[in-house]
Design a protein around this motif. Structure first.
Motif, short mmCIF file in Angstrom:
data_model
loop_
_atom_site.label_atom_id
_atom_site.label_comp_id
_atom_site.label_asym_id
_atom_site.label_seq_id
_atom_site.Cartn_x
_atom_site.Cartn_y
_atom_site.Cartn_z
N PRO A 1 0.85 -1.19 0.00
CA PRO A 1 0.00 0.00 0.00
C PRO A 1 0.89 1.24 0.00
O PRO A 1 2.00 1.19 0.54
N PRO B 1 1.49 3.31 11.77
CA PRO B 1 1.04 4.01 10.56
C PRO B 1 0.25 5.29 10.83
O PRO B 1 0.13 6.13 9.95
N SER B 2 -0.27 5.43 12.07
CA SER B 2 -1.04 6.65 12.37
C SER B 2 -0.14 7.87 12.48
O SER B 2 -0.57 9.00 12.24
N ARG C 1 2.06 10.11 11.02
CA ARG C 1 2.45 10.47 9.66
C ARG C 1 3.00 11.90 9.61
O ARG C 1 2.55 12.77 10.36
N THR D 1 1.84 -5.33 8.18
CA THR D 1 1.52 -3.91 8.41
C THR D 1 0.66 -3.29 7.30
O THR D 1 0.26 -2.13 7.41
N ALA D 2 0.39 -4.04 6.24
CA ALA D 2 -0.27 -3.45 5.07
C ALA D 2 -1.65 -2.87 5.38
O ALA D 2 -1.96 -1.75 4.98
N ILE E 1 -1.44 0.40 7.27
CA ILE E 1 -1.02 1.51 6.40
C ILE E 1 -2.18 1.96 5.51
O ILE E 1 -2.47 3.15 5.39
N ALA E 2 -2.87 0.99 4.89
CA ALA E 2 -3.99 1.33 3.99
C ALA E 2 -5.12 2.00 4.77
O ALA E 2 -5.73 2.97 4.30
N THR F 1 -5.00 3.84 7.42
CA THR F 1 -4.72 5.21 7.90
C THR F 1 -4.52 6.18 6.75
O THR F 1 -4.25 7.36 6.97
N ALA G 1 -9.65 4.24 9.82
CA ALA G 1 -8.42 4.60 10.53
C ALA G 1 -8.31 3.94 11.90
O ALA G 1 -7.20 3.70 12.38
N ALA H 1 -5.78 0.99 12.89
CA ALA H 1 -4.38 1.13 13.28
C ALA H 1 -4.20 1.12 14.79
O ALA H 1 -3.11 0.84 15.29
#
Lengths: 152, 260
Positions: free
Chosen positions: A54, A141-142, A144, B162-163, B166-167, B169, B176, B179
């Motif tokens: 992604p 991932p949050s 950023r 982790t994909a 990531i997608a 968020t 969201a 995550a």
């Protein structure tokens, strides 16, 4: 046509489309070209949504009229296909900037302006920018980092 | 094993998908087709005259007529016996409208364009043509899963789990909140990978086909609702019907009657 011939035909079709759609690293260059000649444009398809990974940076093109606040290309009440077009434009802009260009290529810039055609007609000069939010660590991932690039 | 009833079901679902897509696209018709945002693009192939006939400068009334004829043919074929030329027209018009609005394209639309092409053969009388259409659509569905699964295997984040985080968020997708539960996000990431890689094999075994379809439908409905790609998820679910046969059809009816 005998059933055996039909099965052969189906197998050949599936194989050629597979040469076209499977990862380039798995298919020899020569077979990929043959697959491309067969499948494009009649059986065109690509299955790379969120693949191989992604995108680590979300992206959106924003616009501003004069000194007004920045806002997205789409309005709140726009449909999912409008949002999809705005997202595709932003990805194209992101790709162009990542490849070292100063801004989007001419067709993307034209598409960007076409998205806000009505505003442009009324207001004249519009400024655009690309806003990205990039993952710094894939396990968080949050968190950023924001990156803003003014577009010419 | 007869496939007449599942084929009829598949044809209806494909047409319902098409009508749903056209209706959902109507509010965006100006940007999609009338004054298209997507730049005109023609592939370097002589077939572009068939696949991209509506790309570029085309008078607005022609686009309106194409849209209306497509909708009318889809409604007619929903109730009337299948006619191969009607399906050919449906495929041609859908493909051309899709290619005119390529910036709004998705895998779901591409899947349907391919499936509509092979549906022309499904609508033909000779058994051999129907056989060709049936198996081309079945293989197309499996190929889509295999291709996306293999593409993901060549990356990093589907393997390290982790994909999905990531997608999820990414502002363009979501949800969201996923995550905030990294364990769950990793579990879903690997489930998606396993589903996409195992489905092309599992669908060949009648015993596990219905559970596979149920899991797949759950996955596609979740992506349709949470990730803003509704037509993609629904296109896959509509295509599942082509993998039914009369024995599975009866099993499905049995499950439904027990529930009611």
């Amino acid at each position: 046509m005998r059933r055996r011939n039909l099965i052969l035909l189906l197998a050949l079709h599936a194989l050629l489309v597979a040469f076209y759609t499977l990862p380039a690293s798995l298919i020899p260059e020569r077979l990929r070209i043959i697959g491309q000649l067969y499948a494009s444009p009649l059986f065109h398809q690509q299955w790379r949504l969120f693949a191989p990974d992604p995108p680590l940076c979300s992206c959106a093109v924003e616009l501003s009229l004069g000194e007004e606040e920045w806002r997205p290309l789409t309005r709140q009440d726009d449909g999912y296909l409008d949002r999809r077009m705005a997202q595709s434009i932003a990805r194209n802009v992101q790709r162009a900037l990542a490849s070292g260009a100063q801004g989007p290529d001419a067709p993307t810039a034209q598409a960007m302006r076409a998205m806000v055609r009505d505003i442009g007609r009324e207001q004249g000069a519009i400024r655009f920018r690309l806003v990205e939010h990039c993952v710094t660590h894939p396990f968080r991932p949050s968190a950023r980092v924001e990156r803003i690039t003014p577009l010419p | 094993m007869s496939t007449d009833r599942p084929i009829a079901l598949f044809q209806r679902l494909a047409l319902l998908w098409l009508l749903g897509f056209l209706l959902s696209a109507l509010p965006s018709a100006e940007r999609l087709w009338l004054s298209p945002v997507s730049p005109a693009w023609l592939p370097p192939s002589p077939l572009r005259h068939i696949t991209h006939a509506l790309s570029g400068a085309v008078p607005e009334p022609i686009i309106v007529v194409a849209f209306l004829v497509l909708g009318a043919m889809a409604v007619w074929q929903l109730f009337a016996p299948a006619r191969w030329w009607a399906w050919a027209l449906i495929w041609l018009l859908f493909l051309n409208l899709m290619n005119r609005a390529w910036l709004a394209g998705s895998g779901g639309q591409q899947l349907m364009a391919n499936v509509l092409f092979w549906s022309i053969f499904l609508a033909m009388r000779p058994g051999r043509a129907r056989f060709l259409g049936l198996w081309a659509i079945r293989l197309q569905l499996l190929l889509a899963y295999a291709a996306t699964g293999l593409h993901k295997l060549t990356g990093t984040h589907w393997l390290d789990g982790t994909a999905m985080g990531i997608a999820a968020t990414d502002e363009a997708f979501g949800p969201a909140w996923l995550a905030s539960a990294p364990g769950l996000a990793a579990f879903i990431t690997w489930c998606v990978l396993v589903l996409q890689l195992s489905l092309p094999i599992a669908m060949w075994f009648r015993g596990v086909r219905l559970p596979c379809m149920a899991l797949g439908a759950l996955f596609h409905l979740a992506t349709a609702i949470c990730m803003d790609i509704p037509e993609m998820g629904l296109a896959f679910v509509a295509c599942y019907a082509i993998w039914l046969d009369d024995r599975l059809w009866e099993r499905l009816r049995g499950i439904r009657s027990v529930r009611s």
